[in-house]
Design a protein around this motif. Sequence first.
Motif, short mmCIF file in Angstrom:
data_model
loop_
_atom_site.label_atom_id
_atom_site.label_comp_id
_atom_site.label_asym_id
_atom_site.label_seq_id
_atom_site.Cartn_x
_atom_site.Cartn_y
_atom_site.Cartn_z
N TYR A 1 3.92 6.26 -8.54
CA TYR A 1 4.89 5.60 -7.89
C TYR A 1 4.50 4.15 -7.32
CZ TYR A 1 8.15 9.41 -8.86
OH TYR A 1 9.04 10.22 -9.52
N TYR A 2 5.31 3.34 -7.42
CA TYR A 2 4.74 1.92 -6.58
C TYR A 2 6.09 1.49 -5.98
CZ TYR A 2 1.49 2.02 -10.71
OH TYR A 2 0.35 2.19 -11.58
N CYS A 3 5.61 0.49 -5.04
CA CYS A 3 6.94 -0.30 -4.37
C CYS A 3 6.80 -1.89 -4.87
CB CYS A 3 6.98 -0.24 -2.87
SG CYS A 3 5.43 -0.55 -1.95
N SER B 1 5.34 6.53 1.31
CA SER B 1 5.52 5.65 2.40
C SER B 1 4.72 4.34 1.48
CB SER B 1 4.62 5.86 3.60
OG SER B 1 5.33 7.14 4.26
N CYS B 2 5.28 3.16 1.70
CA CYS B 2 5.00 1.69 1.25
C CYS B 2 4.77 0.99 2.55
CB CYS B 2 5.87 1.29 0.20
SG CYS B 2 5.59 -0.63 -0.17
N ALA B 3 3.70 0.70 2.95
CA ALA B 3 3.43 -0.39 3.98
C ALA B 3 3.23 -1.73 3.34
CB ALA B 3 2.20 -0.04 4.87
N ALA B 4 4.06 -2.84 3.74
CA ALA B 4 3.88 -4.29 3.43
C ALA B 4 3.67 -5.04 4.31
CB ALA B 4 5.28 -4.35 2.59
N SER B 5 2.68 -6.12 4.04
CA SER B 5 2.50 -7.21 4.98
C SER B 5 3.47 -8.49 4.64
CB SER B 5 0.92 -7.59 4.73
OG SER B 5 0.76 -8.12 3.47
N VAL C 1 0.82 -1.18 -0.08
CA VAL C 1 -0.01 -0.04 0.00
C VAL C 1 0.94 1.24 0.08
CG1 VAL C 1 -1.86 1.47 1.00
CG2 VAL C 1 -1.84 -1.03 1.16
N GLU C 2 0.96 1.97 -1.16
CA GLU C 2 1.68 3.15 -1.22
C GLU C 2 0.80 4.49 -0.67
OE1 GLU C 2 2.80 0.02 -4.47
OE2 GLU C 2 1.11 1.13 -3.97
#
Length: 114
Positions: free
Chosen positions: A93-95, A21-25, A5-6
């Motif tokens: 923008y993506y992560c 910010s990029c939140a990753a599970s 989730v960016e």
Amino acid sequence: QVQLVESGGGLVQPGGSLRLSCAASGSEFSINAMGWYRQAPGKQRELVASITGGGSSNYADFVKGRFTISRDSGKNTVYLQMNSLKPEDTAVYYCNLVPAYYTWGQGTQVTVSS
């Protein structure tokens, strides 16, 4: 299933700054290299910056000296500090991992315009 989730994009004037910010599970996050990618209209997605699990970073030539990637493994989050933004930085923008592996998130739009 890992989700990315960016956030943090927006409209900024040339020369301005944004922090993405990029939140990753997922437990794999802390040991894998993560990267920020971008895709401008009509262009292919490209890698902007990457950071290893140990904290070593690499940057595309077109953002060197302007962008800084960092990570907080405890929060499963990767950041991209973008300074001295230019109109040509306009993109979604993506992560993702480096190389990309997970399903792409929705990305966050960055628009640099006066």
